[in-house]
Design a protein around this motif. Structure first.
Motif, short mmCIF file in Angstrom:
data_model
loop_
_atom_site.label_atom_id
_atom_site.label_comp_id
_atom_site.label_asym_id
_atom_site.label_seq_id
_atom_site.Cartn_x
_atom_site.Cartn_y
_atom_site.Cartn_z
N ARG A 24 0.84 -1.21 0.00
CA ARG A 24 0.00 0.00 0.00
C ARG A 24 0.87 1.26 0.00
O ARG A 24 0.46 2.29 -0.50
CB ARG A 24 -0.94 0.02 1.21
CG ARG A 24 -1.89 -1.16 1.31
CD ARG A 24 -2.79 -1.37 0.15
NE ARG A 24 -3.71 -0.27 -0.01
CZ ARG A 24 -4.45 -0.06 -1.09
NH1 ARG A 24 -4.38 -0.88 -2.12
NH2 ARG A 24 -5.26 0.95 -1.17
N GLN A 25 2.09 1.14 0.56
CA GLN A 25 3.04 2.26 0.59
C GLN A 25 3.96 2.24 -0.63
O GLN A 25 4.90 3.01 -0.71
CB GLN A 25 3.89 2.19 1.86
CG GLN A 25 3.10 2.34 3.12
CD GLN A 25 3.92 2.05 4.36
OE1 GLN A 25 5.09 1.67 4.30
NE2 GLN A 25 3.30 2.21 5.53
N ARG A 26 3.70 1.33 -1.55
CA ARG A 26 4.50 1.17 -2.80
C ARG A 26 5.94 0.76 -2.52
O ARG A 26 6.84 1.05 -3.31
CB ARG A 26 4.46 2.44 -3.64
CG ARG A 26 3.08 2.93 -4.00
CD ARG A 26 2.49 2.09 -5.10
NE ARG A 26 1.25 2.68 -5.60
CZ ARG A 26 0.08 2.08 -5.54
NH1 ARG A 26 -0.03 0.90 -5.01
NH2 ARG A 26 -1.00 2.67 -6.01
N LYS A 27 6.18 0.08 -1.42
CA LYS A 27 7.51 -0.44 -1.09
C LYS A 27 7.58 -1.88 -1.61
O LYS A 27 7.42 -2.85 -0.86
CB LYS A 27 7.76 -0.36 0.42
CG LYS A 27 7.78 1.08 0.92
CD LYS A 27 8.02 1.15 2.40
CE LYS A 27 8.04 2.62 2.84
NZ LYS A 27 8.22 2.73 4.28
N ILE A 28 7.81 -1.98 -2.91
CA ILE A 28 7.66 -3.25 -3.62
C ILE A 28 8.68 -4.30 -3.18
O ILE A 28 8.32 -5.45 -2.93
CB ILE A 28 7.71 -3.01 -5.14
CG1 ILE A 28 6.48 -2.18 -5.54
CG2 ILE A 28 7.76 -4.31 -5.92
CD1 ILE A 28 6.51 -1.60 -6.93
N THR A 29 9.94 -3.92 -3.06
CA THR A 29 10.96 -4.89 -2.66
C THR A 29 10.69 -5.43 -1.26
O THR A 29 10.76 -6.64 -1.03
CB THR A 29 12.37 -4.26 -2.74
OG1 THR A 29 12.60 -3.84 -4.09
CG2 THR A 29 13.44 -5.26 -2.33
N ALA A 30 10.35 -4.53 -0.34
CA ALA A 30 10.04 -4.96 1.02
C ALA A 30 8.79 -5.84 1.03
O ALA A 30 8.72 -6.83 1.77
CB ALA A 30 9.84 -3.74 1.93
N HIS A 31 7.80 -5.50 0.19
CA HIS A 31 6.60 -6.32 0.06
C HIS A 31 6.95 -7.73 -0.40
O HIS A 31 6.49 -8.72 0.17
CB HIS A 31 5.62 -5.66 -0.93
CG HIS A 31 4.51 -6.56 -1.37
ND1 HIS A 31 3.43 -6.84 -0.58
CD2 HIS A 31 4.31 -7.22 -2.54
CE1 HIS A 31 2.61 -7.66 -1.23
NE2 HIS A 31 3.13 -7.91 -2.43
#
Length: 136
Positions: A24-31
């Motif tokens: 939701r925060q657009r933190k793709i790698t962490a996601h």
């Protein structure tokens, strides 16, 4: 082993929730890392759960009355949905790895809440079975 299984289920629920917040925060790698860890944790849980129940068998619930009805309502819904999680999770991951994010998002909207439900109710079942009415 049941305590380890509950801890793995709880960890999976936390990782799934964190993974959702991260996307939701657009933190793709962490996601991706969080969801991969959730999948790994759930895989470890499944292996541990199957090993334990192969060795020990089924543990009867000792509660009576309304709590028994509640336990079996949770257990049945948990069990039915748990059977759906491995294929749903694998399809969801497969679509992400293939870069089919439109299709990934469509199935993830179903996979995530069901997977969370299964993880959380797994912990609830553990608490009811082993702490509320511990086996003799």
């Amino acid at each position: 082993m049941p305590t380890i299984n509950a801890a793995l289920n709880g960890t999976s629920a936390l990782l799934l929730s964190l993974g959702y917040l991260l996307i939701r925060q657009r933190k793709i790698t962490a996601h991706k890392l969080c969801m991969g860890a959730a999948l790994g944790t759930s895989t470890l849980f499944l292996m541990s759960y199957l090993t334990y129940h192969y060795q020990v068998g089924s543990i009867p619930f000792a509660g009576h009355g309304g709590i028994r009805a509640l336990y079996f309502t949770i257990l049945i819904s948990h069990t039915v949905l748990a059977a759906a999680i491995p294929p749903l999770a694998l399809i969801t991951v497969y679509r992400a790895l293939r870069g089919r994010f439109d299709r990934h998002v469509r199935i993830a909207r179903w996979t995530l809440p069901l997977w969370l439900y299964v993880s959380v109710t797994g912990v609830i079942i553990y608490c009811m079975l082993y702490h509320l009415y511990p086996p003799a």
